[in-house]
Each structure stands twice: as C-alpha cells, then as structure tokens.
Design an enzyme around this catalytic site. Structure first.
Site, PDB file in Angstrom:
ATOM      1  N   ASP A   1       0.822  -1.209   0.000  1.00 34.73           N
ATOM      2  CA  ASP A   1       0.000   0.000   0.000  1.00 34.73           C
ATOM      3  C   ASP A   1       0.859   1.264   0.000  1.00 34.73           C
ATOM      4  O   ASP A   1       2.061   1.229   0.243  1.00 34.73           O
ATOM      5  CB  ASP A   1      -0.909  -0.034   1.231  1.00 34.73           C
TER       6      ASP A   1
ATOM      7  N   GLU B   1       2.637   7.061  -2.183  1.00 38.41           N
ATOM      8  CA  GLU B   1       2.370   8.348  -2.825  1.00 38.41           C
ATOM      9  C   GLU B   1       2.566   9.533  -1.886  1.00 38.41           C
ATOM     10  O   GLU B   1       2.321  10.682  -2.265  1.00 38.41           O
ATOM     11  CB  GLU B   1       0.938   8.379  -3.381  1.00 38.41           C
TER      12      GLU B   1
ATOM     13  N   ASP C   1      -9.008   3.508  -3.425  1.00 45.68           N
ATOM     14  CA  ASP C   1     -10.153   3.425  -2.517  1.00 45.68           C
ATOM     15  C   ASP C   1     -11.397   4.118  -3.085  1.00 45.68           C
ATOM     16  O   ASP C   1     -11.656   5.288  -2.800  1.00 45.68           O
ATOM     17  CB  ASP C   1      -9.789   4.059  -1.167  1.00 45.68           C
TER      18      ASP C   1
END
Length: 520
Positions: free
Chosen positions: A235, A238, A302
């Site tokens: 995950d 960024e 998401d």
C-alpha cells in the site's frame, strides 16, 4: 503516467520524473506544463494502438504475470481474528465457492482513528488477533487457500502496552530501529519526517538510501515471505513530501514521483532474492513511469462504496480501461469499494455505505476482469459483505465465472507480459477505426473475445450496448447479433445475475462458459 495517444494516430509521453500538468480541455491542442529545465518527451505516430502500446511498454517495462493459483477462484477479504477468518473461509467453501486466497489485512492489529479502525503499521503479527499466525497460514494452505497480508513503506512507534506479548516491552520495534539507523526520511532539522495519516503520523522509509532499502527488504522477507504468506497489498508510496531533506542530489519533487517505483522494486527484489518469483502476488496502488516492470498487479485505490462515476463502481470501470491505455496491463478494483462515510443511529447506519445491491453489481462486473478480490471496506460492520448469507449465491456465481475463465485469462496475462496489451481492454483497442467505439464509457472487453457492459444502477435491469463489426453471441440467451456489415447499438435485458456479456461467434471461451453454466 505522463502518456496519452489520440484517435489521430499520434502519441505523446514524458520521460521527466518531476511534476507536470496535462491540459486536454481545448478542442484544438493539448498543453503540457512541465516543472523542469529540460523537456524529455517522445512524439510518435502509429497505425495500430496495440502496436503503439507494445513500443511504449518496451521503454517503460511490462508487468509480470501473476501466479497461477490466483486463477482458481476469488481472493476473499476478511479480518477480525483467527476464529472469524477460519470460520468464514470454511463457510464459503462449504457453500461451494471457489476460494484461491484469503486476504487478511489486519494481521498486525487495529487501532481506532478519526475515520474508524485502521491498522498498526509495525509489521509484526498481532498477538491478540493472531496468536498462532503461522499455524493459520499453514492450516489454510493445507486446505488449498493461500494467505495474503498487508504492508506499506511506513512505520509507527507502537506503544508497548498495545501488545500482549510479555517480550514486546523489551524489544526494539522496527520504527525505533529505523530511527536509530537513520533510515527514516528526515526533516531539515534532522528529525524523522512524520507523515500525517488521519489522526496519527508515521515515519517513511528512505528507499533512495540503498542501506535503508536493503533493511526494509529484510522485513518483507522475514515478516511475510518466510512466514509463508503468498502475497500482500503493498500500500501507499504516494506520500513522499516535497519539503523533505535528502542526502542525494535528487530534488524532493522528483523523488515524489520516483518513490512509488522504488517501493514496487523493493517488493519485487525481496521476492526474487527469496526464490519466490511466480509464486507470490503483490498488488500496489500508486506508481510512475517505471512501476509496471516491478509489480504483478495494481489496484485502483479506494473507491466509495457507491455506484458513482466520480468515485464508485462506474469510476472503477474507467480506471480499468484507461489504465490499460498507458501500460497498466494487470489491474483491478476492490469488490464493493472501500470508503464508507456513515454514522450509526438508532435507526441504523446512515450515509454512504455498501448496500447488498451494489455489492452484487460489483461482483458481476469484476468476475469478468483480471482479478476477483473482495474487501470488507473502511467500516465493515456497516457494509454488506460477500460472506453474508444473502450474498453467498452471488459470490458463488461470480467466483465460478472467474474460475471458469482461468485458461483464457492466463493467456491474456502472458500476452500482457510479452506485448504490453492489457488484460481488460477499452473496445477501441480492437476497433480503432470505429468512431463509436472511442466514445464508450461503461463497457469493456476481457481480451479480444468478450464484451462486457455492466449495469450499475439500483433498479437497472436492462442496458445499452454497442457491438462493433463482428458476429456476437449473448452469453445468457445464445441470441446471435450479426454486426458484420456495421456496428450497432442495442438494448438488452440484464436481470440480477445475468450481466450483459457477449462473445465473438466461434469463441472457444464463450462456448465453454455456456457449457459450464448449463446454457448449451
């Protein structure tokens, strides 16, 4: 990904790593603003968009094939401790649902934050939820189910009183080790740069530092691979800050975009160095120009637990087809979406939450994509789940469709790795000379043979489909639509459980699906 191509047979891509802006709002031009001193770009022309993608991905790198076990069924997202996980998998398998893996993201334990329940980022099995973590992994593997987990490139300093292990108070956790070794990204005052995430902050590993990268790869190996985990969500990546202090000559604005590449590469190298290539599935959500060559799968981040075209089910279809136009050949979304924004009241949860009908629509859609992976979502208790009794029939059908397509999909992944052609495709890749194909927004192709037009509305039981120049067969009825002279738009019934899916007449995969579902 700073790349696009147009219906005028022209393509443009940047090689610069720094921030850039693409403006495609004008009718007569495309404007690119680049925050750099030198422009590094490629302008090209092409006749066939698939040939263009082949040339483009030769430069950027191509995604690796996922392991074969992912084709055997759904990857079930479930969490909440050993008992719940094992019982849920057992119940789904007893119902006849093909399960290839179980994704347990809370293996590290959970903490309460402003947005709900989030994970502890210390990368050690939580002794309360999973006191027998390695036994759980082996038990499920003995039953033919792989275990997947979760990791990201950040660390938190977890208080010792949140661990029930008597030894935890004596051990230096990974955050403390990274701080002592100087492996965390720093502020200009020399202190670790704590990146804010909701109501807590975490240290970010300085992956541009070779020693820090090797150390973190060691955590991936010891805490995931050596424990028998068969995959994980890699995950984040960024969140690299623009005002960090760097030891290297790179500017933070450039490092912001290259950091996701380093994160993907660290995961890939850990797998290679452990001799597990072709056995482990890693899926990432952020990236840049060179990310594809270092990963086996991306997912679309998401989405809201809604059908919105801005950030819901419809947006996941946009992400699938548009990503495939820029080298993201292996891509998927969380079944059902992730982000819920709801509050509990005496009348029940109110707000954005996952309703059973939405979960059904998302299952129908993703059964015909490259990966079928479910997610409990940000607020599991307020969301419909695939393992709820009322959802089991829909989950079973989606997983069976997905498993039935394993040979076809395996060929598509091989083709993606060798040529850069995406697994899920915008129809214009095959019908580039058809202007109608360019404007399609809510349908996609799985490989060259299957055309899928999902319904996304609550009460929607029919949909419009555009069929390009071919003979097409409706999967569920066997009706033949002869469009060989010209493409045509049609309206077809799409009742619950029978999404609008067509295959080219004579397709081996289409006929196989009809046989396996008793339609022939």
């Amino acid at each position: 990904l700073p790349h696009f191509f147009s219906n005028q047979h022209r393509a443009f891509s940047l090689s610069n790593q720094v921030y850039s802006e693409f403006d495609l709002t004008a009718s007569d031009r495309v404007s690119v603003k680049l925050f750099d001193k030198t422009l590094k770009a490629t302008l090209s022309t092409f006749n066939d968009p698939i040939e263009h993608l082949k040339a483009y991905t030769e430069e950027t790198g191509r995604m690796n094939e996922p392991p074969q076990w992912v084709h055997e069924g759904a990857i079930l997202g479930v969490q909440g401790g050993e008992e719940k996980v094992l019982d849920t998998v057992k119940r789904c398998k007893a119902y006849g649902i093909p399960i290839s893996g179980v994704w347990i993201q809370d293996w590290v334990g959970r903490r309460q934050t402003a947005v709900g329940s989030q994970l502890w980022w210390d990368w050690k099995p939580d002794p309360t939820l999973y006191p027998n973590w390695e036994n759980v992994i082996q038990t499920l593997k003995d039953d033919g189910v792989r275990v997947l987990s979760y990791i990201n490139p950040m660390l938190v300093d977890r208080p010792s009183d949140t661990q029930s292990s008597s030894n935890s108070q004596q051990e230096e956790n990974f955050f403390q080790q990274a701080k002592r070794l100087g492996f965390l990204l720093k502020e200009r005052n020399g202190e670790p740069y704590m990146v804010q995430n909701t109501t807590f902050s975490a240290g970010l590993i300085d992956l541009a530092n070779p020693e820090a990268r090797e150390w973190y790869k060691g955590i991936i190996k010891s805490q995931l691979i050596d424990k028998g985990v068969s995959g994980w969500m890699a995950d984040y990546g960024e969140s690299f800050p623009f005002d960090a202090a760097l030891d290297s000559s790179l500017d933070p604005s450039e490092q912001h975009n290259t950091y996701p590449e380093l994160w993907a590469r660290a995961n890939h190298e850990a797998i290679l160095e452990s001799g597990k290539e072709g056995e482990i599935l890693v899926f990432t959500r952020c990236g840049h120009i060179k990310s594809p060559e270092s990963t086996t799968m991306l997912w679309e981040g998401d989405q809201l637990t809604s059908n919105s075209h801005h950030d819901g089910l419809e947006s996941s279809i946009t992400g699938l087809v548009s990503g495939g136009l820029s080298g993201i050949t292996n891509n998927h979304s969380d079944v059902g979406g992730y982000t819920s924004i709801s509050v509990n009241t005496p009348l029940g949860a109110i707000g954005i939450k996952r309703e059973p009908w939405l979960l059904h629509k998302w299952l129908e859609t993703n059964a015909f994509t490259g990966l079928l992976r479910t997610h409990e979502g940000l607020q599991p208790k307020n969301n419909a789940q695939v393992y709820d009794q009322e959802m089991l029939p829909a989950f079973k059908q989606a997983a069976k469709i997905f498993a039935s397509l394993k040979e076809y999909r395996s060929k598509l992944y091989k083709e993606a790795h060798e040529t850069g052609t995406p697994v899920v495709r915008h129809p214009m890749l095959h019908y580039f000379d058809d202007p109608e194909a360019h404007d399609l927004r809510k349908q996609f192709m799985l490989g060259p043979d299957l055309m899928v037009a999902p319904t996304t509305g609550y009460t929607q039981t029919e949909t419009d489909v555009y069929l390009p120049q071919e003979e097409w067969v409706h999967l569920w009825t066997g009706d033949i639509y002869d469009c060989r002279e010209e493409g045509r738009s049609i309206t077809v019934n799409a009742p619950k459980g029978k999404p609008a899916v067509f295959y080219k007449r004579g397709s081996i995969e289409g006929e196989k699906l009809r046989r396996e579902f008793g339609l022939l």
